[in-house]
Design an enzyme around this catalytic site. Structure first.
Site: not given
Ligand SMILES: NC(=O)c1ccc[n+]([C@@H]2O[C@H](COP(=O)([O-])OP(=O)(O)OC[C@H]3O[C@@H](n4cnc5c(N)ncnc54)[C@H](O)[C@@H]3O)[C@@H](O)[C@H]2O)c1
Length: 365
Positions: A124, A146, A188, A230, A240, A244, A248, A251, A255, A267
């Protein structure tokens, strides 16, 4: 090390700090030890982050007499699912992790979203920290609480709002980040410049080369500015329900493009095209001056991000995905549009013909 306080409505969530700096990992370890927010910790990381960073972090925390373990997940979006969540939960139970324990998400947005989700439901709810290691996670996904996992039916369909106890952003993680991932984060940051901060936008325009070469002083400036934008937005609208949504920007179409390409388009690339499309729609509807639209397109191109839709993606396919998008309400496709740079608004509904015309015009010939 710079600190940004995220002040949230105390009735809903506790406030927390975002700490930003370069080579601050020792300080992060000290803060975690001093905060004493749990009697034991579990670092969750992925296979690409574990070797350059995770193991060192684990060893140092252990050397400080902190009770800590590490779980390593396969990297990438394909892991962000219910099977991985169950796998993590079972490992936590086996390790004897209880409500006095805390999780540490060490990785990109995939690790961060998943660990936040597990933390929000395990027994929980237990505390967690975010230590983002991608540029995207440092400026976006680690802040705001999120959490999510994907379903075969779509991305981020299961999730919660659950704030971390703290966010620690160390720029030195970026030294090992591949350039494709760096560009994802830049998309971003450009978005923040477009929706909120014309000074940030101008700084990006004038420092393309130095930023692309990862000049750490400049990166510190633009990451901190992005985090401040942010945090300001989520302080006003944590769940949101209104403001917020401006985050997007780009996006909605982005998307749809990402999904239509079967996620072969990253992305960052998809939202870059989405931002160009949203700027074009804003211009077509006579909100955005043409020179602002051109500046947006030029900046996106300058960072090596795409501004055209590949011919191989069908216009009809993108349109039908837009209509199925979960943000669609009452058969209206709502968009974040621009009145000018730094002035976004949520449009009540863009006519389908305008969207279709824009997609066709943006096709890469
Ligand atoms: N929660 C939110 O508000 C929010 C906002 C935007 C995106 N997201 C989510 O975030 C995700 C994308 O995140 P991302 O772009 O970080 O992708 P990711 O976490 O898949 O990382 C991208 C790649 O980089 C590698 N990596 C990470 N740090 C590294 C480092 N320091 N050195 C070498 N390699 C490294 C990872 O292993 C992976 O292969 C998606 O699932 C998306 O939906 C969430």
């Amino acid at each position: 090390m710079n600190k940004i306080k995220v002040n949230l409505d105390k009735k809903i969530s506790a406030s927390y700090e975002i700490c930003i700096g370069q080579n601050i990992i020792d300080r992060i370890e000290m803060i975690i030890a001093k905060n004493n927010c749990a009697s034991r910790y579990v670092i969750v990381t992925d296979s690409n982050v574990s070797t350059p960073h995770g193991e060192k972090f684990l060893t140092t925390l252990k050397a400080m007499d902190i009770d800590v373990d590490m779980i390593e997940l396969p990297d990438g979006e394909a892991s962000k699912n219910i099977d991985t969540v169950l796998n993590i939960a079972k490992k936590l139970i086996k390790m004897g992790v209880d409500r006095k324990s805390a999780l540490i998400a060490l990785g990109g947005g995939v690790v961060g979203d998943m660990v936040g989700f597990v933390a929000s439901i395990y027994m929980r709810g237990i505390p967690y920290y975010q230590i983002p290691t991608t540029l995207l996670a440092q400026v976006d996904s680690s802040i705001g609480g999120k959490t999510a996992i994907d379903l075969p039916e779509g991305k981020n369909l299961l999730g919660t709002f659950y704030q971390p106890k703290g966010v620690f952003i160390d720029l030195s993680f970026l030294n090992t980040l591949p350039s494709r991932e760096f560009k994802n984060g830049m998309a971003e940051i450009i978005k923040y410049g477009i929706i909120d901060d014309t000074d940030l936008f101008s700084l990006l325009e004038s420092e393309v080369k130095a930023i692309s070469d990862r000049d750490m002083a400049l990166l510190l400036t633009i990451i901190e500015k992005s985090c401040r934008i942010k945090k300001r937005i989520i302080e006003i609208d944590e769940k949101e329900t209104g403001l917020r949504r401006i985050l997007n920007f780009g996006h909605t179409i982005g998307h749809a493009i990402e999904a239509q390409s079967d996620y072969s388009i990253s992305h960052g690339d998809a939202i870059s095209i989405g931002m160009v499309a949203s700027a074009k729609i804003s211009e077509k509807l006579k909100y955005l001056p043409s020179k602002d639209r051109q500046r947006i397109e030029s900046l996106i191109r300058a960072f090596g991000l795409p501004h055209r839709i590949p011919m191989s993606l069908s216009t009809e396919g993108i349109l039908s995905r837009l209509k199925a998008d979960k943000k669609k309400e009452d058969n209206i496709i709502k968009f974040v549009l621009l009145k000018k740079l730094g002035m976004p608004f949520i449009n009540g509904g863009v006519p389908e013909e305008i969207i279709q015309e824009t997609i066709v015009e943006l096709k890469d010939r």
